[in-house]
Design an enzyme around this catalytic site. Structure first.
Site: not given
Ligand code: MSP
Length: 516
Positions: A20, A23, A128, A131, A145, A148, A297, A300
Site C-alpha cells: 500500500h 510501504h 498481538c 503486530c 492493541c 490493530h 489514519k 478501508k
Molecule cells: N514486517 C515488519 C517489519 C520487519 S523489519 C525487520 C512490518 N511490516 S509492515 O508491513 O507492517 O510494514 C511497516 C512499515 O510500512 C512501516 O514501518 C512503514 O515503513 C511502512 N508503513 C506502513 N503504513 C504506513 C503509513 N500509513 N504511513 C507511512 N508508512 C507506513 O512491520
C-alpha cells in the site's frame, strides 16, 4: 571497497497483502537517498525485501485456501512489480523464506544459544498477531492493541528467551553517544525515556505452535520468532552466512528507514541481538511518520485509502514519487488526499517544472535555431547561477547536500522548486520575445543560455526524486553524464555546450484535464 560505501535498508514488509501507499512512501524515500549517494560516486547498497513468516501470514494463507509458500510467492511478485513500476532501484531483495536466509538465521540462533544468550523457560502473556509482538497491559487501550484495534491473544507456552536487560545499560550509552543514532531527535528522546523507565524484559524468541517459521536448530519443536528472523535480513540481505566473524563489507547500515510503528523493536530487540552476536550496530535509524488522509489514519472502513496504482494512473510514476516525497516533513506525519495531490501536480509539475522546461526549449527552437546559443560572457556571471539576490542554482546544490544529509527530503525539493520559480520570474522580467523583436541578439542569447544552464542543473538536482523526468531533460539537452548508466553528479559542473542541438520531447507532465 574503493569508494565510500553507503548501505541503506527499508523494513521488510509483511507478505500478507498487496503493497500500500505507506510501504511505497518508505521505499521511495530509500530510493531517493540511494540515488543521491550514487550520484556522489559512493558504493551504494540498497536493500529491500519481504517478511514472509509468522502466524499472521500462516492464517491469511489458510483463509485463502493456499499453502503459505505459494501465497507469499504471489505477494512477492506484487511487491516487485510495484517497485519496478515506481522505478525503485534496489541492489538486493531479500525474502525470509530464501534457503540461504534460513540457514544463516539458524546458525546465528545456535550461536546465541552456545553463548548462553538464550535459555529455555515458560511464557505467559499477551500477543498481538497484527503486530506479531508480545504486549503488556500498559501497551493496550481499552484492552485492545491501538495499532490493530483488536484484543491480543493470551498465550502460555514453553519457549526460549533472549536475555535483554543485561545489555540495557550499554545500549543506553550507545544511544546517548550517538554510536547508535536514533533520528529525528524526538525519537531518540522517546526511546531513551522508555529505556530509562522500564527494565527490558527478556523476550521469547521461539514459538511452539506456529509451523510457518524457521525451525529452531537447538529444538526443532519450536520455530523462530518472526521478528528475530526478520531483523537478521539486514545481514543476510548482503550475503551474511551466519558467521559473526565474517561480516560482509557493506555492514553496518548507514541508514535504516522505518515508520514510527516499528521503531521501539528496532531500537531494543535488534541492537540487543547484535550485541549478543558481537556484531557492530547500525549507524543510524531514521523514523518517519504515518501518511494520513484528511487528518485521519488511512483505513478501508473510512474509505480514505489511496492505492499506489491509483496515484500512478493519475499522476504517472514521477508524479507519484514527487507527491509522496513533497507531502510534508519527512519524520512527521504527513497528510495526503487525491484532491490536494492533484492541485500540487498541476501547480508544481504541469505549471512549474514542466512549463519551465517546455518554454525554455520552445524559445530556443524559435529564436536560436534549436541550438544552445553562444555567449561572449563568463557563464559564472549569469544571475540564475550566482546572483545573491536570486535563489540561484548554486545555492540549490548547497541546500541539497545539507538537506539530504539530514534526510530533509521535502525541504530539498522545496529548494529546487524555489529555483524553478526564480527562473520563471527571470523569463517574465527579461521577456526574451521582446529581445528577439528588438534584435538584441546578445542579450537574448545570454537570457536563453542562462535558462538552459538552469534546467541543465535542475535535471541533475531532481534525479534522485524523479529520475525519469531528469533523463528526459538530459536527453533534450544531450547531457552526457546523466545519460550514462551510473551518473556521477560531479559531471554536473560541466557547462552546457553552445551549438548543441536540443531535442524537444513530449510534454513532461500532461495536465490532468477531466481525469480528476
Ligand atoms: N514486517 C515488519 C517489519 C520487519 S523489519 C525487520 C512490518 N511490516 S509492515 O508491513 O507492517 O510494514 C511497516 C512499515 O510500512 C512501516 O514501518 C512503514 O515503513 C511502512 N508503513 C506502513 N503504513 C504506513 C503509513 N500509513 N504511513 C507511512 N508508512 C507506513 O512491520
Amino acid at each position: 571497497m574503493q569508494n565510500k560505501k553507503f548501505y541503506i535498508t527499508t523494513p521488510i514488509y509483511y507478505a500478507n497483502a498487496k503493497p500500500h501507499i505507506g510501504h511505497a512512501y518508505t521505499t521511495v524515500a530509500a530510493d531517493v537517498l540511494a540515488r543521491f549517494h550514487r550520484l556522489q560516486g559512493e558504493e551504494v547498497f540498497f536493500l529491500a525485501g519481504l517478511d514472509e513468516h509468522g502466524l499472521k501470514i500462516q492464517r491469511i494463507a489458510e483463509k485463502a485456501g493456499k499453502n503459505p509458500q505459494g501465497f507469499v510467492n504471489e505477494i512477492s511478485q506484487e511487491f516487485k512489480r510495484l517497485w519496478d513500476k515506481l522505478n525503485i532501484k534496489y541492489d538486493g531483495f531479500i525474502r525470509t523464506t530464501a534457503p540461504e536466509h534460513k540457514k544463516a538465521v539458524q546458525k546465528a540462533l545456535q550461536r546465541l544459544y552456545d553463548r548462553r544468550s538464550i535459555y529455555k523457560g515458560m511464557y505467559e502473556g499477551l500477543y498481538c498477531v497484527g503486530c506479531e509482538q508480545f504486549k503488556t497491559e500498559s501497551d493496550l487501550v481499552d484492552g485492545k492493541c491501538p495499532d490493530h484495534n483488536a484484543a491480543p491473544e493470551h498465550l502460555k507456552e514453553e519457549c526460549y528467551f533472549l536475555k535483554m536487560s543485561e545489555l540495557q545499560n550499554s545500549l543506553i550509552k550507545k544511544i546517548k553517544k550517538d554510536e547508535f543514532q536514533i533520528t529525528p531527535d524526538k525519537y531518540k528522546k522517546e526511546i531513551l525515556s522508555f529505556l530509562e523507565k522500564h527494565k527490558l524484559r527478556d523476550i521469547s524468541i521461539s514459538r511452539k505452535n506456529i509451523s510457518w517459521g524457521i525451525p529452531l536448530p537447538l529444538d526443532s519443536t519450536h520455530t523462530i520468532y518472526v521478528w528475530v528472523d526478520a531483523f537478521l535480513n539486514y545481514l543476510t540481505g548482503i550475503g551474511w552466512k551466519g558467521e559473526p566473524n565474517k561480516i560482509p563489507e557493506q555492514w553496518p547500515p548507514d541508514i535504516q528507514l522505518m515508520g514510527k510503528d516499528i521503531l521501539r523493536v528496532h531500537a531494543t530487540i535488534w541492537p540487543v541481538i547484535l550485541l549478543h552476536l558481537g556484531i557492530s550496530l547500525p549507524k543510524k535509524l531514521f523514523t518517519h511518520g504515518f501518511i494520513l488522509s484528511g487528518g485521519k489514519k488511512m483505513s478501508k472502513t473510512l474509505g480514505n485509502t489511496i492505492a499506489p496504482e491509483e496515484m500512478i494512473e493519475k499522476f504517472g510514476v514521477d508524479g507519484t514519487r514527487y507527491l509522496l516525497m513533497s507531502a510534508g516533513t519527512f519524520g512527521e506525519d504527513v497528510d495526503l488526499t487525491m484532491e490536494r495531490a492533484a492541485g500540487k501536480y498541476e501547480a508544481d509539475l504541469a505549471n512549474g517544472l514542466g512549463n519551465l522546461v517546455a518554454r525554455t526549449l520552445a524559445m530556443t527552437e524559435k529564436y536560436c535555431e534549436g541550438k544552445i546559443p553562444k555567449i561572449n560572457k563568463d557563464p559564472e556571471k549569469h544571475p540564475l547561477r550566482t546572483d545573491k539576490n536570486i535563489h540561484n542554482w548554486k545555492k540549490v546544490w548547497q541546500d541539497l547536500d545539507e538537506n539530504l544529509a539530514n534526510l530533509r527530503l521535502n525541504e530539498a525539493i522545496g529548494s529546487i522548486w524555489k529555483f524553478i520559480a526564480e527562473a520563471d520570474n527571470y523569463i517574465e522580467r527579461n521577456k526574451p520575445w521582446n529581445l528577439a523583436k528588438l534584435g538584441k541578439t546578445e542579450e537574448l542569447n545570454w537570457a536563453l543560455y542562462g535558462l538552459l544552464d538552469g534546467i541543465h542543473q535542475v535535471a541533475w538536482q531532481i534525479y534522485p526524486f524523479i529520475p525519469e523526468t531528469s533523463l528526459k531533460i538530459a536527453e533534450a539537452l544531450d547531457i552526457k553524464g546523466l545519460l550514462k548508466k551510473s551518473p556521477n553528479y560531479k559531471d554536473s559542473w560541466i557547462n552546457i555546450k553552445p551549438g548543441t542541438k536540443i531535442k524537444k520531447g513530449a510534454v513532461l507532465f500532461p495536465r490532468l484535464g477531466s481525469k480528476v
